[in-house]
Design an enzyme around this catalytic site. Structure first.
Site, PDB file in Angstrom:
ATOM      1  NE  ARG A  58      40.141  49.501  30.524  1.00 35.91           N
ATOM      2  CZ  ARG A  58      40.157  50.571  31.332  1.00 35.91           C
ATOM      3  NH1 ARG A  58      40.559  51.734  30.855  1.00 35.91           N
ATOM      4  NH2 ARG A  58      39.765  50.481  32.581  1.00 35.91           N
ATOM      5  CD  GLU A  95      40.625  47.638  41.898  1.00 37.38           C
ATOM      6  OE1 GLU A  95      40.350  47.545  40.688  1.00 37.38           O
ATOM      7  OE2 GLU A  95      41.548  47.010  42.446  1.00 37.38           O
TER       8      GLU A  95
HETATM    9  P1  AMP Z   1      34.421  48.079  39.563  1.00 31.08           P
HETATM   10  O1  AMP Z   1      33.268  49.031  39.535  1.00 31.08           O
HETATM   11  O2  AMP Z   1      35.235  48.206  40.815  1.00 31.08           O
HETATM   12  O3  AMP Z   1      33.987  46.657  39.307  1.00 31.08           O
HETATM   13  O4  AMP Z   1      35.431  48.510  38.410  1.00 31.08           O
HETATM   14  C1  AMP Z   1      35.216  48.118  37.109  1.00 31.08           C
HETATM   15  C2  AMP Z   1      35.560  49.204  36.125  1.00 31.08           C
HETATM   16  O5  AMP Z   1      36.805  49.836  36.442  1.00 31.08           O
HETATM   17  C3  AMP Z   1      35.715  48.622  34.752  1.00 31.08           C
HETATM   18  O6  AMP Z   1      35.097  49.514  33.829  1.00 31.08           O
HETATM   19  C4  AMP Z   1      37.204  48.515  34.522  1.00 31.08           C
HETATM   20  O7  AMP Z   1      37.534  48.961  33.239  1.00 31.08           O
HETATM   21  C5  AMP Z   1      37.836  49.400  35.584  1.00 31.08           C
HETATM   22  N1  AMP Z   1      38.805  48.698  36.425  1.00 31.08           N
HETATM   23  C6  AMP Z   1      38.703  48.496  37.762  1.00 31.08           C
HETATM   24  N2  AMP Z   1      39.766  47.870  38.252  1.00 31.08           N
HETATM   25  C7  AMP Z   1      40.580  47.646  37.200  1.00 31.08           C
HETATM   26  C8  AMP Z   1      41.864  47.021  37.073  1.00 31.08           C
HETATM   27  N3  AMP Z   1      42.519  46.500  38.126  1.00 31.08           N
HETATM   28  N4  AMP Z   1      42.401  46.963  35.837  1.00 31.08           N
HETATM   29  C9  AMP Z   1      41.753  47.496  34.763  1.00 31.08           C
HETATM   30  N5  AMP Z   1      40.553  48.087  34.832  1.00 31.08           N
HETATM   31  C10 AMP Z   1      39.969  48.174  36.041  1.00 31.08           C
END
Ligand code: AMP
Length: 170
Positions: A58, A95
């Protein structure tokens, strides 16, 4: 414009316990799409950028739009095995799960000014891995920007000293 009106919460997607921030309503609305891009652009306050790095998948939506406005090139950072040429890789946790990201070894020249973009900053694992890939190529990170920052997950702490900007904080 309140961009919050164009973000849809999808509960328990892709896994139970995750509330997914769906940006497709924002992309679907011509004015919201244009204004979101303009606002991210404005947050750079005229700083020079050579390359905009977008994160699979995205991050690939706004990164090229921003690159075009900034007269910069676009660099895709992709999940393992998707880039065709020689790559550097970095593993990280997010996450919901673990993953490996890759960048082409010639995508950024030493000393180039880099903007990193993704749709959501959650725990910060993804963005931190992208920062490491850019650092490895000798790029100078000017800013990391996001449409949405999930502040309660403290992703900022993983990114270190680089400036972070986002359209919306939750
Ligand atoms: P992080 O590494 O935990 O910061 O996760 C970020 C990545 O996971 C990004 O590329 C987001 O597109 C996706 N992502 C994580 N959590 C969400 C969420 N609650 N909603 C949408 N995309 C998420």
């Amino acid at each position: 414009m309140d961009f919050r009106n164009y973000i849809r919460d999808v509960v328990d997607f892709p896994n139970k316990g995750i509330t997914f921030k769906d940006i497709t309503p924002l992309l679907n609305n011509a004015e919201a799409l244009r204004k979101a891009n303009q606002t991210l652009f404005d947050k750079l306050e005229g700083q020079h950028i050579d390359k905009v790095v977008g994160v699979d998948s995205r991050g690939f939506i706004f990164a090229p739009l921003l690159a075009s406005k900034l007269n910069a090139g676009f660099v895709p950072v992709r999940k393992k095995g998707k880039l065709p040429y020689k790559t550097y890789s970095e593993s990280y946790s997010l996450e919901y799960g673990n993953d490996t990201l890759e960048i082409h070894i010639d995508a950024i020249q030493k000393g180039e000014k880099v903007l990193i973009h993704d749709d959501v900053l959650a725990t910060g694992g993804t963005a931190a891995a992208v920062c490491k890939l850019v650092e490895r190529l000798g790029g100078e990170i000017v800013q990391c920007n996001f449409l949405i920052e999930l502040s309660f997950l403290n992703g900022k702490d993983k990114i270190g000293d680089y400036p972070i900007k986002s359209l919306l904080q939750y």
